[in-house]
Design an enzyme around this catalytic site. Structure first.
Site, PDB file in Angstrom:
ATOM      1  NE  ARG A   1      -2.693   1.114   3.527  1.00 55.91           N
ATOM      2  CZ  ARG A   1      -3.400   0.877   4.715  1.00 55.91           C
ATOM      3  NH1 ARG A   1      -4.701   0.395   4.647  1.00 55.91           N
ATOM      4  NH2 ARG A   1      -2.511   0.962   5.862  1.00 55.91           N
TER       5      ARG A   1
ATOM      6  CE  LYS B   1      -2.724   4.544   7.017  1.00 63.56           C
ATOM      7  NZ  LYS B   1      -3.928   5.206   7.199  1.00 63.56           N
TER       8      LYS B   1
ATOM      9  CD  GLU C   1     -12.150   5.954   4.268  1.00 64.24           C
ATOM     10  OE1 GLU C   1     -11.165   6.201   5.160  1.00 64.24           O
ATOM     11  OE2 GLU C   1     -11.936   5.342   3.231  1.00 64.24           O
TER      12      GLU C   1
END
Length: 376
Positions: free
Chosen positions: A119, A222, A258
């Site tokens: 990620r 992220k 989210e």
């Protein structure tokens, strides 16, 4: 020993300022060579913060000439960085969150570090940064855990939370990629993310004025810049007595996306649904793990759009993330309508079942899929 940053372009950039001397920092090839007292931590009163920050951190630098250096362990402390660093001006920064903890066998283990490495690599490429290889990432994480093993809480008391961070540390004035980069990992002994405790249900409110991400944007990365913009909504919700907020899709204001820092799931009978990875929500490592575990436990798992009204009619709702692990939602409020899912202070049945299944694997009480748990 005092050592100049040498090949790091950050150090080379500093003499460009007139009258400024070369900057040097204390670098240690191994912090283990330095004597320090063993960590003194109140294991029974751990919170989620930096009160018990680990003594050592890992730091590596990248330059166009040399690529990523091997890196080293250093005492946790300030970084030498110029005001003109790209990350401070234009936001080249991605990070990860992961945990190490004791198993019932007495080992210290890490949960799926290869997924965090992948990620971070994807995020680095998205922000035009040189990715760190999986091998270097995982070995660096292990070195931090080994060096700070006295900060890993006893079994059942918490975990050592690690924060890998990749930033554009080199100086630049005009918009562009940084000329050099820094990859570092620091850590802290932590307990439950939410103040009520690990299994205490949280109260969420649906945010309708602000959107966390839009289609075609960076919501699935992220990146550091994705987080502070949610603070205004989150702090207002907390002032009103809620634990956190749920954001809706930017296109229709209809579907759940989210929570501020975690993914969301809804349960109806034996079916569990969670929003799909369409580029606007984070591909959580815990999210992926719960999807796989739920299927193994006989649930039908669907990655589909979940409307607010569907969530209000669900049997249960829960959130997942490295920090929160798996947290039952006690209530969801939308336009003044409050839907209670659990008894006061008690987690939902499915949430508890999956939380137990996940944490049993993480602590070695149960055998999980191959490669999930990596010993240090």
């Amino acid at each position: 020993a005092m050592q100049c940053l040498g090949g790091n372009s950050l150090a080379r950039a500093q003499p460009q300022a007139r009258g400024r001397r070369n900057a040097c920092v204390v670098r240690a090839s191994s912090v283990a060579q330095q004597s320090r007292p063993k960590a003194v931590v109140d294991w029974d009163n751990l919170g989620f913060g930096l009160k018990d920050v680990a003594a050592s951190m890992y730091v590596a630098h990248w330059t166009p000439e040399g690529g990523w250096e091997k890196g080293s362990l250093q005492p946790y402390g300030p970084l030498p960085i110029l005001p003109s660093a790209q990350a401070l001006n234009y936001g080249q920064a991605v990070f990860e969150g992961m945990k190490a903890q004791h198993s019932v066998q007495g080992d210290i283990v890490i949960f799926r570090p290869d997924q965090n490495a992948a990620r971070m690599k994807a995020g680095a490429l998205k922000l035009s940064m040189p990715p760190v290889s999986e091998q270097q990432f995982v070995e660096a994480v292990k070195s931090v855990v080994r060096e700070n093993s006295d900060f890993v809480p006893p079994l059942g008391k918490g975990s050592l939370y690690m924060r890998p961070l990749l930033i554009g540390s080199g100086p630049i004035l005009g918009l562009g990629p940084a000329p050099s980069y820094t990859f570092l990992i620091y850590a802290a002994a932590v307990g439950a993310y939410f103040k009520g405790g690990q299994l205490t249900p949280i109260d969420l409110v649906v945010e309708e004025r602000f959107h966390r991400a839009a289609p075609g944007g960076m919501g699935g990365t992220k990146a550091a810049g994705n987080y502070s913009p949610v603070l205004a909504s989150q702090l207002e919700a907390k002032r009103q007595g809620y634990s956190d907020v749920v954001f809706l899709d930017a296109k229709s204001d209809t579907y759940l996306e989210e929570v501020s820092s975690c993914n969301i799931f809804v349960v109806k009978g034996k079916t569990i649904r969670t929003p799909p990875l369409s580029g606007t929500i984070l591909p959580g490592v815990t999210r992926r793990s719960i999807i796989e575990l739920a299927a193994l436990h006989g649930f039908t798992v669907e990655e589909v759009n979940v409307s607010v009204h569907e969530a209000l009619e669900a049997d249960e709702v829960f959130t997942t993330g490295t920090a929160v692990v798996l947290c039952s939602v006690g209530s969801l409020t939308y336009r003044g309508q409050r839907r209670n899912y659990t008894e006061e202070g008690k987690p939902g049945e499915v949430a508890l079942q999956l939380y137990q299944a996940l944490t049993d694997i993480q602590t070695g009480k149960a055998t999980g899929p191959q490669s999930w748990m990596v010993p240090v």
